[in-house]
Motif scaffolding. Structure first.
Motif, PDB file in Angstrom:
ATOM      1  N   SER A 260       0.826  -1.220   0.000  1.00 32.09           N
ATOM      2  CA  SER A 260       0.000   0.000   0.000  1.00 32.09           C
ATOM      3  C   SER A 260       0.850   1.255   0.000  1.00 32.09           C
TER       4      SER A 260
ATOM      5  N   CYS B 260       0.796 -15.928   3.747  1.00 33.67           N
ATOM      6  CA  CYS B 260       0.026 -14.771   4.219  1.00 33.67           C
ATOM      7  C   CYS B 260      -1.436 -14.811   3.805  1.00 33.67           C
TER       8      CYS B 260
ATOM      9  N   GLY C  89      -3.864 -14.075   5.712  1.00 32.37           N
ATOM     10  CA  GLY C  89      -4.610 -13.332   6.735  1.00 32.37           C
ATOM     11  C   GLY C  89      -4.612 -14.008   8.086  1.00 32.37           C
TER      12      GLY C  89
ATOM     13  N   HIS D  80      -1.699 -16.818  10.312  1.00 36.44           N
ATOM     14  CA  HIS D  80      -0.344 -16.430  10.657  1.00 36.44           C
ATOM     15  C   HIS D  80       0.236 -17.130  11.859  1.00 36.44           C
TER      16      HIS D  80
ATOM     17  N   TYR E  61       3.721 -12.205  -0.403  1.00 40.23           N
ATOM     18  CA  TYR E  61       2.689 -11.181  -0.152  1.00 40.23           C
ATOM     19  C   TYR E  61       1.402 -11.617  -0.815  1.00 40.23           C
TER      20      TYR E  61
ATOM     21  N   VAL F 234      -6.006  -7.723  11.794  1.00 36.37           N
ATOM     22  CA  VAL F 234      -5.920  -8.924  10.953  1.00 36.37           C
ATOM     23  C   VAL F 234      -7.303  -9.564  10.791  1.00 36.37           C
TER      24      VAL F 234
ATOM     25  N   GLN G 274      -9.740  -9.121   7.450  1.00 35.04           N
ATOM     26  CA  GLN G 274     -10.166 -10.405   6.872  1.00 35.04           C
ATOM     27  C   GLN G 274     -11.675 -10.397   6.638  1.00 35.04           C
TER      28      GLN G 274
ATOM     29  N   SER H 269      -4.595  -4.780   2.697  1.00 37.27           N
ATOM     30  CA  SER H 269      -4.187  -4.425   4.054  1.00 37.27           C
ATOM     31  C   SER H 269      -4.018  -5.639   4.956  1.00 37.27           C
ATOM     32  N   VAL H 270      -4.830  -6.674   4.724  1.00 35.61           N
ATOM     33  CA  VAL H 270      -4.748  -7.841   5.612  1.00 35.61           C
ATOM     34  C   VAL H 270      -3.383  -8.506   5.499  1.00 35.61           C
ATOM     35  N   LYS H 271      -2.788  -8.442   4.304  1.00 36.01           N
ATOM     36  CA  LYS H 271      -1.462  -9.052   4.135  1.00 36.01           C
ATOM     37  C   LYS H 271      -0.421  -8.268   4.929  1.00 36.01           C
ATOM     38  N   GLU H 272      -0.552  -6.951   4.905  1.00 38.53           N
ATOM     39  CA  GLU H 272       0.409  -6.108   5.616  1.00 38.53           C
ATOM     40  C   GLU H 272       0.205  -6.226   7.125  1.00 38.53           C
TER      41      GLU H 272
ATOM     42  N   GLY I 220      -0.840  -8.677   8.726  1.00 36.46           N
ATOM     43  CA  GLY I 220      -0.313  -9.974   9.144  1.00 36.46           C
ATOM     44  C   GLY I 220       1.172  -9.887   9.500  1.00 36.46           C
TER      45      GLY I 220
END
Lengths: 187, 286
Positions: free
Chosen positions: A62, A123, A125, A128, A187, B143, B147, B164-167, B169
């Protein structure tokens, strides 16, 4: 008789869409110049829109500061062939490192960056914090899939930091050849 | 469907304010790797804020053009009212730089300084335990929340959530690892991280105090399963605390209401620093 769709009309300045793709394949990533935006999966589509030729790109992280540079490089590359174009940013589907081509993975490795493992596993969500992934005190996380050193091929590597020189990379060191290296994070 | 502006701003302000706070470590990290990590996480958060503010700006002209959609004089204006409209334009920048404290919808937790309540006399007092605990409490919320939002009916918001959910995490992993390292570390690190937890946990009550903000979002069709979210957050928290040998303090007492625009005194200082350049030189570009 139906009107011909704009997308099958030949491009301005006599470049076909295939030729446009070929030009764009020469646009390198600003941070990792050995791979192209197309190979990284950032370049999503080329089409004729209301304002002329549109190139669709998707952002990586982002906050990746290289996105503006990428858009400028795309416009400049086409302008050098006399083709005006605009860049359209599209968020969905979200970019994933799984889109990086096998050839680009080899180029990354040759450049000294370990290519990413599957993002599906790494990843998704909520996935993790499985018990197997728990960190040991002051020890690197045991990984089921070791990161291979791009210099010597050893799997005896250790994570120094999950955040490296750019948003998309982590910092590793090889315990066999002692060299530090970047790992392109899933990612 | 489109998500209420208030709720989009809530998500955006959360990301921007924490991004700005974490960036205070840039050049001051305890070790080089952590300096890089915090700066990278700030970059992600500010990037998420930009996507959300841009979405608000894209949708808001409809609001501004429709006089009946603008709040009456003196009433709460989530986008900062006319202050955030420059030349009739609302942009990601005017939303970040030309709104004032009561316009911000972020959780109070995210604006607090990097130290406990009683050591605020020292400006340079950056306590890493506080930073880690705050990042953990927030990313453990985001997270599962992102999701859930990946499947929300607002497709623009769902697209932002999917990125955003990947970040988030990665942010959760980072803060959890350090929570365990500090909690299960030395006596000193354990004491400091436990003290931070006792200081910050009460502020998380705000996550679960469902207000007009969440009701408006739900009514508009942004359906969030709050019971599930709370269960996910509590599970992440309890699991990490057990491994970190930390004790979960009670979270009673005052319930902060930053998301409704009632902030601590700390947000004003944060905004003053962040907004001063844009306000001194409106329209400045690089």
């Amino acid at each position: 008789m139906t009107t011909a769709l704009p997308s099958i009309r030949p491009c301005d300045k006599s470049l076909s869409l295939d030729e446009v793709w070929a030009v764009l394949d020469g646009v390198a990533d600003p941070e990792i110049p050995v791979v192209s935006l197309k190979e990284l999966g950032i370049l999503r589509d080329v089409r004729h829109g209301a304002q002329g030729l549109e190139v669709v790109i998707t952002p990586t992280y982002s906050g990746c500061p290289a996105m503006t540079q990428m858009a400028d490089d795309v416009v400049a590359a086409l302008a050098s062939h006399g083709v005006p174009a605009t860049v359209v940013t599209q968020l969905a589907p979200a970019w994933t490192t799984d889109w990086i081509t096998p050839a680009a993975r080899d180029k990354l490795r040759a450049y000294g960056i370990a290519p990413p493992h599957s993002a599906q596993a790494a990843c998704s969500g909520g996935g993790h914090l499985t018990p197997q992934e728990r960190v040991l005190k002051f020890m690197p996380r045991a990984s089921t899939q070791p990161v291979v050193c791009p210099h010597c091929g050893s799997t005896h590597t250790q994570e120094s930091s999950r955040f490296g020189s750019t948003a998309c990379k982590a910092l590793y060191k090889c315990l066999s050849c002692q060299e530090p290296f970047d790992y392109f994070k899933p990612y | 469907m489109s998500t209420p502006i208030n709720y989009l701003l809530h998500l955006a302000d959360n990301a921007l304010v924490l991004g700005q706070r974490n960036a205070e470590w840039c050049g001051h990290g305890p070790i080089l790797e952590e300096d890089l990590a915090l700066a990278n996480m700030s970059l992600d958060l500010i990037g998420q804020a930009r996507l959300l503010y841009s979405l608000v700006a894209k949708r808001a002209p409809t609001l501004a053009a429709d006089a009946s959609a603008l709040p009456p004089e003196g009433a709460f204006a989530p986008w900062g009212g006319s202050a955030a409209l420059h030349g009739g334009q609302l942009t990601e920048d005017t939303l970040a730089y030309f709104r004032d404290v009561p316009d911000f919808r972020n959780h109070t937790l995210l604006e607090l300084p990097h130290h406990g309540a009683l050591v605020g006399y020292a400006k340079g007092n950056l306590d890493y335990a506080t930073t880690i605990v705050r990042n953990f409490l927030f990313s453990a919320l985001m997270v599962p929340l992102w999701q859930q939002l990946t499947t929300c009916a607002d497709t623009d918001l769902a697209a932002i959530a999917a990125k955003s959910v990947k970040e988030a995490g990665y942010h959760l992993r980072h803060s959890r690892d350090w929570l365990v390292k500090l909690g299960d570390g030395t006596d000193e690190s354990h004491a400091r991280v436990q003290a931070s937890l006792e200081h910050l946990l009460p502020y998380t009550q705000e996550f679960w105090m469902l207000s007009a903000l969440e009701k408006e979002a739900t009514d508009a069709g942004v359906v969030i399963d709050w019971a599930q979210l709370s269960a996910d957050w509590n599970a992440l928290l309890d699991d990490a605390l057990a491994e970190a040998t930390l004790t979960r303090p009670s979270a009673g007492g005052y319930v902060s209401q930053g998301k409704l625009g009632q902030h601590s005194e700390h947000l004003g200082y944060l905004l003053a620093e962040m907004q001063s350049l844009a306000r001194a030189h409106p329209g400045a570009t690089w």
